[in-house]
Every structure is written in structure tokens, then in C-alpha cells.
Design a protein around this motif. Structure first.
Motif, PDB file in Angstrom:
ATOM      1  N   LEU A 191       0.814  -1.217   0.000  1.00 34.45           N
ATOM      2  CA  LEU A 191       0.000   0.000   0.000  1.00 34.45           C
ATOM      3  C   LEU A 191       0.848   1.268   0.000  1.00 34.45           C
ATOM      4  O   LEU A 191       0.468   2.279  -0.606  1.00 34.45           O
ATOM      5  CB  LEU A 191      -0.917  -0.001   1.226  1.00 34.45           C
ATOM      6  N   GLN A 192       2.029   1.212   0.656  1.00 35.10           N
ATOM      7  CA  GLN A 192       2.788   2.444   0.898  1.00 35.10           C
ATOM      8  C   GLN A 192       4.253   2.378   0.459  1.00 35.10           C
ATOM      9  O   GLN A 192       4.985   3.346   0.643  1.00 35.10           O
ATOM     10  CB  GLN A 192       2.713   2.796   2.388  1.00 35.10           C
ATOM     11  N   LYS A 301      -1.827 -11.384 -10.819  1.00 31.03           N
ATOM     12  CA  LYS A 301      -3.007 -10.647 -11.262  1.00 31.03           C
ATOM     13  C   LYS A 301      -3.292  -9.417 -10.404  1.00 31.03           C
ATOM     14  O   LYS A 301      -3.865  -8.424 -10.904  1.00 31.03           O
ATOM     15  CB  LYS A 301      -4.223 -11.579 -11.240  1.00 31.03           C
ATOM     16  N   ASN A 302      -2.880  -9.426  -9.134  1.00 28.96           N
ATOM     17  CA  ASN A 302      -3.348  -8.410  -8.187  1.00 28.96           C
ATOM     18  C   ASN A 302      -2.225  -7.641  -7.492  1.00 28.96           C
ATOM     19  O   ASN A 302      -2.380  -7.227  -6.341  1.00 28.96           O
ATOM     20  CB  ASN A 302      -4.236  -9.075  -7.127  1.00 28.96           C
ATOM     21  N   SER A 303      -1.126  -7.423  -8.164  1.00 36.21           N
ATOM     22  CA  SER A 303       0.008  -6.750  -7.529  1.00 36.21           C
ATOM     23  C   SER A 303       0.450  -5.485  -8.255  1.00 36.21           C
ATOM     24  O   SER A 303       1.580  -5.015  -8.052  1.00 36.21           O
ATOM     25  CB  SER A 303       1.186  -7.726  -7.413  1.00 36.21           C
ATOM     26  N   ASP A 306      -1.634   0.195  -8.262  1.00 30.85           N
ATOM     27  CA  ASP A 306      -2.945   0.728  -7.887  1.00 30.85           C
ATOM     28  C   ASP A 306      -4.029  -0.359  -7.826  1.00 30.85           C
ATOM     29  O   ASP A 306      -5.214  -0.084  -7.954  1.00 30.85           O
ATOM     30  CB  ASP A 306      -3.365   1.812  -8.877  1.00 30.85           C
ATOM     31  N   SER A 307      -3.616  -1.578  -7.592  1.00 28.86           N
ATOM     32  CA  SER A 307      -4.560  -2.680  -7.470  1.00 28.86           C
ATOM     33  C   SER A 307      -5.556  -2.436  -6.326  1.00 28.86           C
ATOM     34  O   SER A 307      -5.211  -1.848  -5.303  1.00 28.86           O
ATOM     35  CB  SER A 307      -3.794  -3.987  -7.203  1.00 28.86           C
ATOM     36  N   LYS A 308      -6.775  -2.896  -6.514  1.00 25.93           N
ATOM     37  CA  LYS A 308      -7.759  -2.791  -5.437  1.00 25.93           C
ATOM     38  C   LYS A 308      -7.341  -3.631  -4.240  1.00 25.93           C
ATOM     39  O   LYS A 308      -7.922  -3.506  -3.153  1.00 25.93           O
ATOM     40  CB  LYS A 308      -9.135  -3.232  -5.942  1.00 25.93           C
ATOM     41  N   TYR A 309      -6.340  -4.492  -4.431  1.00 26.87           N
ATOM     42  CA  TYR A 309      -5.849  -5.348  -3.355  1.00 26.87           C
ATOM     43  C   TYR A 309      -4.510  -4.864  -2.790  1.00 26.87           C
ATOM     44  O   TYR A 309      -3.833  -5.627  -2.112  1.00 26.87           O
ATOM     45  CB  TYR A 309      -5.672  -6.777  -3.867  1.00 26.87           C
ATOM     46  N   ASN A 310      -4.139  -3.617  -3.044  1.00 23.87           N
ATOM     47  CA  ASN A 310      -2.808  -3.238  -2.587  1.00 23.87           C
ATOM     48  C   ASN A 310      -2.688  -3.085  -1.072  1.00 23.87           C
ATOM     49  O   ASN A 310      -1.587  -2.949  -0.553  1.00 23.87           O
ATOM     50  CB  ASN A 310      -2.302  -1.971  -3.312  1.00 23.87           C
ATOM     51  N   SER A 311      -3.798  -3.140  -0.342  1.00 25.94           N
ATOM     52  CA  SER A 311      -3.714  -3.118   1.120  1.00 25.94           C
ATOM     53  C   SER A 311      -3.713  -4.521   1.719  1.00 25.94           C
ATOM     54  O   SER A 311      -3.613  -4.672   2.939  1.00 25.94           O
ATOM     55  CB  SER A 311      -4.884  -2.329   1.719  1.00 25.94           C
ATOM     56  N   LEU A 312      -3.805  -5.551   0.870  1.00 27.33           N
ATOM     57  CA  LEU A 312      -3.826  -6.928   1.373  1.00 27.33           C
ATOM     58  C   LEU A 312      -2.409  -7.494   1.338  1.00 27.33           C
ATOM     59  O   LEU A 312      -1.730  -7.434   0.313  1.00 27.33           O
ATOM     60  CB  LEU A 312      -4.759  -7.800   0.539  1.00 27.33           C
ATOM     61  N   ASP A 436       5.803 -14.328   1.016  1.00 21.75           N
ATOM     62  CA  ASP A 436       5.088 -13.096   1.337  1.00 21.75           C
ATOM     63  C   ASP A 436       4.532 -12.416   0.096  1.00 21.75           C
ATOM     64  O   ASP A 436       5.151 -12.430  -0.974  1.00 21.75           O
ATOM     65  CB  ASP A 436       6.021 -12.096   2.019  1.00 21.75           C
ATOM     66  N   SER A 437       3.401 -11.754   0.268  1.00 23.30           N
ATOM     67  CA  SER A 437       2.891 -10.856  -0.759  1.00 23.30           C
ATOM     68  C   SER A 437       3.881  -9.721  -0.977  1.00 23.30           C
ATOM     69  O   SER A 437       4.528  -9.249  -0.039  1.00 23.30           O
ATOM     70  CB  SER A 437       1.547 -10.268  -0.346  1.00 23.30           C
ATOM     71  N   TYR A 438       4.001  -9.270  -2.212  1.00 24.15           N
ATOM     72  CA  TYR A 438       4.930  -8.197  -2.529  1.00 24.15           C
ATOM     73  C   TYR A 438       4.323  -7.388  -3.669  1.00 24.15           C
ATOM     74  O   TYR A 438       3.169  -7.584  -4.051  1.00 24.15           O
ATOM     75  CB  TYR A 438       6.290  -8.790  -2.918  1.00 24.15           C
ATOM     76  N   GLY A 439       5.065  -6.468  -4.225  1.00 18.56           N
ATOM     77  CA  GLY A 439       4.553  -5.671  -5.325  1.00 18.56           C
ATOM     78  C   GLY A 439       3.738  -4.486  -4.848  1.00 18.56           C
ATOM     79  O   GLY A 439       4.049  -3.856  -3.846  1.00 18.56           O
ATOM     80  N   GLY A 440       2.665  -4.163  -5.544  1.00 19.89           N
ATOM     81  CA  GLY A 440       1.870  -2.990  -5.212  1.00 19.89           C
ATOM     82  C   GLY A 440       2.689  -1.723  -5.389  1.00 19.89           C
ATOM     83  O   GLY A 440       3.430  -1.565  -6.361  1.00 19.89           O
ATOM     84  N   ARG A 441       2.587  -0.812  -4.410  1.00 24.81           N
ATOM     85  CA  ARG A 441       3.276   0.474  -4.517  1.00 24.81           C
ATOM     86  C   ARG A 441       4.796   0.316  -4.497  1.00 24.81           C
ATOM     87  O   ARG A 441       5.508   1.233  -4.925  1.00 24.81           O
ATOM     88  CB  ARG A 441       2.850   1.393  -3.383  1.00 24.81           C
ATOM     89  N   ILE A 442       5.289  -0.800  -4.025  1.00 23.66           N
ATOM     90  CA  ILE A 442       6.736  -1.050  -4.090  1.00 23.66           C
ATOM     91  C   ILE A 442       7.214  -0.941  -5.529  1.00 23.66           C
ATOM     92  O   ILE A 442       8.300  -0.412  -5.810  1.00 23.66           O
ATOM     93  CB  ILE A 442       7.068  -2.450  -3.538  1.00 23.66           C
TER      94      ILE A 442
END
Length: 559
Positions: A191-192, A301-303, A306-312, A436-442
Motif C-alpha cells: 500500500l505504501q 493478477k493483483n500486484s 494501484d490494485s484494489k488489493y494493494n492493502s492486502l 510473502d505478498s509483494y509488489g503494489g506500490r513497491i
């Protein structure tokens, strides 16, 4: 996550008495009493000695606690330990060690996985336990965090006083000195971003070519190119490489104004926490394969940033069969629209076709205790969840390895994981690989903008094994080495960057990466950590540590 910090050239942890409770003139608030804060130094400036540091000799009753870290494999026998409480004291401690030609290392939180701090060659340990201040610095319009502060101290102060946070690791006692400089990440990173994505400045005690120690401040706004490089090197270059880190300043790029509550990201007010398990007795190779395929596909698919899952953020705990369970731990922002439905959809996608009835997580898994009370997702205030999920056990021996993954696992990797996790000739309920989940805003940051080059991965892996009897070391090392070698057998026993792999995490150091017996690829350990950023890091090393004072088995080498 877990004990995630390389603490060699950074800051503090064990208990040292404070000599002053005064804050710098530019500071607005102090998080905890009984710690000393040094006056802010000018760029490339030095500070005057104000009060004396504490010296702990081998005859002192505190000595055994100060010459080892969390990993009980590593115990040193230095001539003495210096506990400093100000930048001035840190400069003096470094200068005295250098002038006496003594080999020095620096302890922040004590979580270094290898013997980079505590080893047979070290003669002086500089312990940063007395520098734990966290405060808003009006002069730099940023949050100052001393290198000896722990993750939880930082979270508590930033959140309770200002409503903001730093996306750092989940282990409460990790020292920020090494954690931040290595590019730390945690449950809010999708997320951050990474910790270093919010690093504005750093104060470092360096040693020049004449052997003179001085405190230097480098920021991302520094006009001087060498100072700008020094700041950049601390955005993922790791601890123990360039100097002793006494202080960081944190402010998110693009933040404006002087309201401290708007200078760093805010965490969710509430999060879902969910813990479930798959009983190993019901796991077949086919179901194991499906679970890992699902896990990889969901993250591919979800990383996006700006994914809707970026807080997960999920932790798939692939424990050895002797544990009895495979675990799945999840935290997610509970305040976003349709949060419960999104969480349910995620769980359905990850478990689709696995064919195993999930149960409560009733066994300890790595550094997380059993969590049967979270078999159904529960809402908790963010800080309470953060405090609760903090793991760590300072009585264990351990070995660790790491990898980044740009996409889901290959068939050969899954087969190797199943083989070693289901082996019956090895029994250890505290052996696992945590994915671990990774990606998103990273992944919204370019590889060269910070020293962390891995900016398109979607998963991060931490291989772990723990034990309590030092006589068992060879058995546990053999298992984790065989496991890791086989998973990356297609690329020489290590995760050489390719379509799937993307090297290793410097805050999970692994000396095996530099050993030809375990790394049979043509890719050196420094390329696995730093990739194309290594050349620039060597340039910084030459400029700021030309005498190679700050070094360890995998420190940045002089060019």
C-alpha cells in the motif's frame, strides 16, 4: 517481516543508561524518556563531545547480553562494548577504535542473520541502544528517528502522536538502523512502498582517507553530488557498508506543508486479521501444487501499484510436514469499500481446487504464535494488530535464505518445495519457507531511484530453520541448503534474475551466496543483492569509507 534487519552499520538495541533527556532545539516531541538526542549537525560537519559514553568490559555482568544478537549462533568476544547516547559520542567511539587500529562493528537491534556484527575478528562493538528518540524535527520538516529505535517504538510514536506510520517490518524489536538502510518492508508495503521510499535524510559517522571520523548529514535534496550519493546508498545499500548511522529523517516525496500529520502515510484505522491452516495429513503433491499455483497466479493478477488489493498482505507459511500444518496469515485494510467481499474473493481464489478443508491455525509457525482465534477474519485497530502480530524469539539458533519472485513458481520449483517440505528423514516443526505478498506500490519506483533494484517482483520468499541445541547445527544447515539449492537448481542453486527470479534481499543476508559450493552460477552474491546498482554503491564506498573501516563478509567492496 520476522526478524528482518541487517544491523551492521546502523544503530541500536541493548539497554544503556541515558545521560540526557534533552531534545534538539528543532524537535517538537519525544517518544520516550531516558534517551539522549544529539544536536543536529551541519552537512559534512562534526559535533563536539558533550557527555561520555558507557564502556562495558568483559568483566561487566552486562557483557554477555551485549556481545550477541537474536541469532544465538553468533557470539563475539570484543575488547569492549561502547554504548553511545549522542552523535558526538558515536564520533568519538569510532575515532578511538580507528586510531587504535581496532576492528569495529555496530549493533542496532541485533537481528543480523549472519555474523556481520558478532564474529571472531571484532574488537569493538558500538551499541546504539541509547539512541532511540523519535520526534518531529521542525528544522528539516521531517521525522527524525535515531538508529537505535525499534520498529515498534517508531510505530507507536508516529501513530499515537501524529497519526502516521512507516511501512516497515512486523517484528517489534528489529532496530531501524539496519532495517531502513536495507530497504525494509512489511505488511503495509504493498500500500505504501518500502521504508526507503520515505527516506529524506540520514546522519552517518564516516571515516575519511586520513582516518578522521566525522558526522555527515546527507539528504535527497543535497546539492553536493557526493552527499546525494551517500543518501542514495542508504536507500537499500544495507548496514555495515559506509558508516555508523545515528539518525534518519523521514518524509514522503511530494509531501508539502509543515503539518507533521501529512508528511508520512497514514495506516488504516482498522484491519482484518485472518489465520487459517491446511492440515499436512490431507496434503498431497497435487493439492500442494494447486495451492502454490493459485498463490502465484493471484499475485501476478493483483500486484499492480494501484490494485484494489494493494492493502492486502498475505504470508503463506509452507512449514515442514513435521509441523502438522501449512499456514495462511492475512492482513487487509478493513475500511476500504467492499473489504469483506474482497477478502472472501481472495481466500476463494487462493484455495480453489485445493480440496482441503481449512482449519484454525493451532500451531506455531516460524516467528508467529498459534492464532486459533483468527480462524474467521477479525477486525482490529491497526496499532493493536501491529503489536499483536510482532514475532521473534531471542533464544534460538537459525539459518535463513531469501529470494524475490517476479511471477508464480515454475513446476520444477514447486516439485522441489514439496520434496523437501515432506521429507521424513528430517524432522523440524520450525523449518519452513514463508512466501510473502509483494509488489503494489513497491513497484511504482524505478530500480535505480533507490539502491533497491528489485522493483517488479510480486512475491518475496524467506527460507527459515530454527533449533535450540547447537550440536544439531549441521543437520539443519544441510536441510535448508539442499532445499534452496534444489528450488533454484535451474539457475545454479541461487535465484539468478530471470523471468521468475530476481535475486536476494540484503536484509536477509546469506553467506552461502558467496560460496562456490552453494552458488554454482556465474552470478556473484553482490549482483544477487544489488544487480546493476552495485557499481554506484562501490563509488559511494570509495568516497565515504576509503579505508574500508565498515566491513563484513558481504559488505560493499572498494572498487
Amino acid at each position: 517481516m520476522g526478524r528482518r534487519s541487517l544491523l551492521t552499520g546502523a544503530a541500536a538495541v541493548a539497554g544503556g543508561a541515558a545521560l540526557s533527556t534533552a531534545l534538539p532545539a528543532a524537535a517538537e516531541a519525544a517518544p520516550r524518556s531516558g534517551t539522549a538526542a544529539a544536536a543536529t549537525v551541519a552537512e559534512a560537519g562534526t559535533t563536539a563531545v558533550t557527555t561520555d559514553y558507557i564502556t562495558v568490559a568483559p568483566t561487566d555482568s552486562r557483557f554477555p547480553d551485549l556481545v550477541r544478537g537474536i541469532n544465538q549462533r553468533w557470539v563475539a568476544s570484543p575488547d569492549y562494548v561502547r554504548l553511545v547516547t549522542t552523535t558526538a559520542q558515536a564520533v568519538r567511539a569510532v575515532q578511538e577504535a580507528v586510531s587504535a587500529n581496532k576492528r569495529l562493528t555496530v549493533r542496532s537491534g541485533g537481528h543480523c542473520y549472519e555474523d556481520f556484527v558478532f564474529n571472531k575478528d571484532v574488537q569493538v562493538v558500538i551499541d546504539m541502544s541509547g539512541m532511540t528518540q523519535v520526534y518531529y524535527d521542525t528544522g528539516r520538516n521531517a521525522f527524525a528517528v535515531e538508529g537505535g529505535a525499534s520498529n515498534l517504538q517508531v510505530y507507536e510514536t508516529l501513530y499515537k502522536l501524529y497519526g502516521v506510520t512507516l511501512p516497515a517490518g512486523s517484528c517489534a524489536s528489529v532496530g531501524v538502523g539496519g532495517h531502513i538502510s536495507g530497504g525494509g518492508y512489511g505488511l503495509l508495503s504493498r500500500l505504501q512502498g518500502l521504508t526507503v521510499d520515505h527516506l529524506y535524510g540520514v546522519e552517518v559517522v564516516t571515516v575519511d582517507k586520513n582516518g578522521t571520523a566525522k558526522a555527515v548529514v546527507a539528504t535527497r535534496d543535497s546539492d553536493d553530488a557526493a552527499l546525494k550519493d551517500l543518501w542514495w546508498a542508504h536507500t537499500g545499500g544495507g548496514g555495515g557498508n559506509f558508516g555508523l548511522i545515528t539518525r534518519y529523517w523521514l518524509r514522503t516525496p511530494g509531501a508539502t506543508g509543515t503539518d507533521p500529520s501529512k508528511l508520512l502515510p497514514k495506516p488504516p484505522s482498522e484491519v482484518f486479521v485472518h489465520a487459517t491452516s491446511f492440515p499436512w495429513k490431507d496434503v498431497t503433491e497435487a493439492s500442494f501444487t494447486r495451492l502454490l499455483q493459485n498463490w502465484g497466479a493471484w499475485h501476478e493478477k493483483n500486484s499492480a501499484p494501484d490494485s484494489k488489493y494493494n492493502s492486502l498482505f498475505g504470508l503463506l507459511k509452507l512449514n515442514h510436514i513435521s509441523n502438522g500444518q501449512i499456514g495462511l496469515l492475512t492482513q487487509m485494510d478493513a475500511t476500504i469499500p467492499n473489504a469483506q467481499a474482497l477478502l472472501n474473493d481472495y481466500l476463494a481464489a487462493v484455495t480453489a481446487g485445493v480440496g482441503i478443508t481449512r482449519q484454525a491455525m493451532t500451531n506455531r509457525m516460524g516467528e508467529h504464535a498459534a492464532m486459533p482465534q483468527f480462524a474467521a477474519p477479525r477486525k482490529l485497530p491497526w496499532y493493536i494488530a501491529t503489536d499483536y502480530l510482532s514475532g521473534g524469539n531471542p533464544t534460538l539458533y537459525g539459518k535463513y535464505k531469501s529470494a524475490y519472485a517476479r511471477k508464480g513458481f515454475s513446476a520444477a520449483q514447486i516439485k522441489a518445495m514439496y520434496k523437501h517440505l515432506s521429507r521424513t528423514d528430517y524432522s523440524n516443526g520450525d523449518a519452513l519457507v514463508q512466501v510473502d505478498s509483494y509488489g503494489g506500490r513497491i513497484n511504482a519506483v524505478k530500480p535505480g531511484d533507490t539502491a533497491v533494484p528489485q522493483r517488479d517482483s510480486v512475491l518475496k520468499l524467506q527460507y527459515q530453520t530454527y533449533w535450540t541445541d547447537p550440536a544439531d547445527e549441521a543437520r539443519h544447515l544441510a536441510w535448508i541448503r539442499d532445499f534452496y539449492r534444489d528450488v533454484y537448481g535451474e539457475t545454479g542453486g541461487v535465484p539468478v534474475p530471470n523471468e521468475i527470479n530476481d535475486g536476494c534481499y540484503v536484509n536477509y543476508p546469506d553467506k552461502d551466496l558467496g560460496d562456490a559450493a552453494y552458488n554454482t552460477s556465474s552470478t556473484a552474491w553482490n549482483s544477487l543483492y544489488y544487480k546493476d546498482n552495485y557499481t554506484r554503491l562501490q563509488k559511494v564506498k570509495a568516497a565515504w569509507d576509503p579505508k574500508n573501516i565498515f566491513r563484513h563478509a558481504q559488505s560493499v567492496r572498494l572498487p
